[in-house]
Design a protein around this motif. Structure first.
Motif, mmCIF file in Angstrom:
data_model
loop_
_atom_site.group_PDB
_atom_site.id
_atom_site.type_symbol
_atom_site.label_atom_id
_atom_site.label_comp_id
_atom_site.label_asym_id
_atom_site.label_seq_id
_atom_site.Cartn_x
_atom_site.Cartn_y
_atom_site.Cartn_z
ATOM 1 N N THR A 1 0.814 -1.143 0.056
ATOM 2 C CA THR A 1 -0.140 0.063 -0.033
ATOM 3 C C THR A 1 0.876 1.386 0.040
ATOM 4 N N GLN A 2 2.033 1.243 0.598
ATOM 5 C CA GLN A 2 3.059 2.384 0.591
ATOM 6 C C GLN A 2 3.729 2.618 -0.672
ATOM 7 N N LEU A 3 4.141 1.526 -1.530
ATOM 8 C CA LEU A 3 5.353 1.795 -2.301
ATOM 9 C C LEU A 3 5.106 2.632 -3.392
ATOM 10 N N GLY A 4 3.850 2.704 -4.018
ATOM 11 C CA GLY A 4 3.740 3.638 -5.042
ATOM 12 C C GLY A 4 3.953 5.138 -4.299
ATOM 13 N N PHE A 5 3.196 5.305 -3.308
ATOM 14 C CA PHE A 5 3.098 6.726 -2.643
ATOM 15 C C PHE A 5 4.717 6.900 -2.254
ATOM 16 N N GLN A 6 5.353 6.348 -1.478
ATOM 17 C CA GLN A 6 6.883 6.715 -1.084
ATOM 18 C C GLN A 6 7.736 6.592 -2.310
ATOM 19 N N PHE A 7 7.747 5.735 -3.033
ATOM 20 C CA PHE A 7 8.845 5.497 -3.966
ATOM 21 C C PHE A 7 8.332 5.547 -5.743
ATOM 22 N N GLY A 8 7.092 5.432 -5.819
ATOM 23 C CA GLY A 8 6.791 5.195 -7.278
ATOM 24 C C GLY A 8 6.584 3.798 -7.928
#
Length: 235
Positions: free
Chosen positions: A199-206
């Motif tokens: 859930t976090q990878l797109g928001f934090q890293f793309g």
């Protein structure tokens, strides 16, 4: 040796010192990651709801339950035991925008006392905690809670904030007299564990591949007090 890492959110420890935690677990140490702000809040509204929706999750999903499951999977990869405290994240404590998350701790927000109280009875010979690089209010609260315990602590560089600003300044509660230290670390396991936080990878890293690329060049350099350095030398 009992190693206890105190993570503000469900991903901070893995993103920041996952490789070190994996190596400590492999060396036979008992590693526990205590994540502070993991409480599920029914029917979120306003900024709290926006933090969920902007990750592509519908309003009726228990966002924190999903994140706790991700964390359990990540800890299994690292060989660590997860412990989730029932405290609310900043968007559920009255912080109403992304800007407010990085504008300093509100005068009426004393959640650090709850963190300190929860840590009091926990075992741990060597502790790890964030320097609060980037100035997120939840990280600042954890720094304050851990700094006053008198325990031997390795202070980690908060990722991904240190990637965005290598010159970021630690929170004001960071103790003086610390020196840099690098322990053995398994950075491949760190990346595999971080991949569990879907859930976090797109928001934090793309995205997951961008995460692996970004973290590949980030060694885990911690700041150690004298007690922590002595304990680490016995590993």
């Amino acid at each position: 040796m009992r190693v206890t890492a105190v993570s503000p959110h469900l991903d901070d420890a893995a993103f920041s010192v996952g490789g070190t935690l994996a190596a400590l677990a492999d060396a036979g140490h008992e590693v526990t990651v205590v994540t502070c702000f993991t409480r599920s809040v029914p029917d979120p509204e306003g900024f709290a709801l926006a933090c969920q929706l902007d990750k592509g999750l519908p309003a009726d999903v228990d966002y924190m339950a999903l994140r706790r499951d991700e964390d359990a999977a990540a800890m299994a990869v690292l060989g660590a035991t997860p412990l989730h405290l029932d405290l609310r994240e900043a968007p559920h404590r009255g912080y109403e925008s992304a800007a407010e998350l990085f504008a300093g701790v509100r005068e009426d927000d004393d959640v650090w006392e709850d963190v300190r109280a929860a840590l009091t009875g926990l075992p741990g010979d060597l502790w790890l905690a964030p320097q609060a690089l980037g100035g997120h209010v939840d990280h600042l609260q954890v720094l304050r809670a851990v700094a006053g315990t008198g325990r031997p602590v390795l202070w980690w560089r908060d990722s991904p904030y240190v990637l965005r600003d290598p010159d970021a300044v630690p929170g004001p509660e960071l103790p003086a007299g610390l020196t840099p230290l690098e322990l053995p670390q398994d950075l491949d396991r760190r990346a595999d564990a971080c991949a569990c936080y879907a859930t976090q990878l797109g928001f934090q890293f793309g995205g997951p591949e961008q995460m692996r690329t970004a973290l590949a060049g980030l060694p885990e350099v911690v700041l150690a007090d004298a007690g922590a350095r002595e304990l680490a030398a016995r590993r």
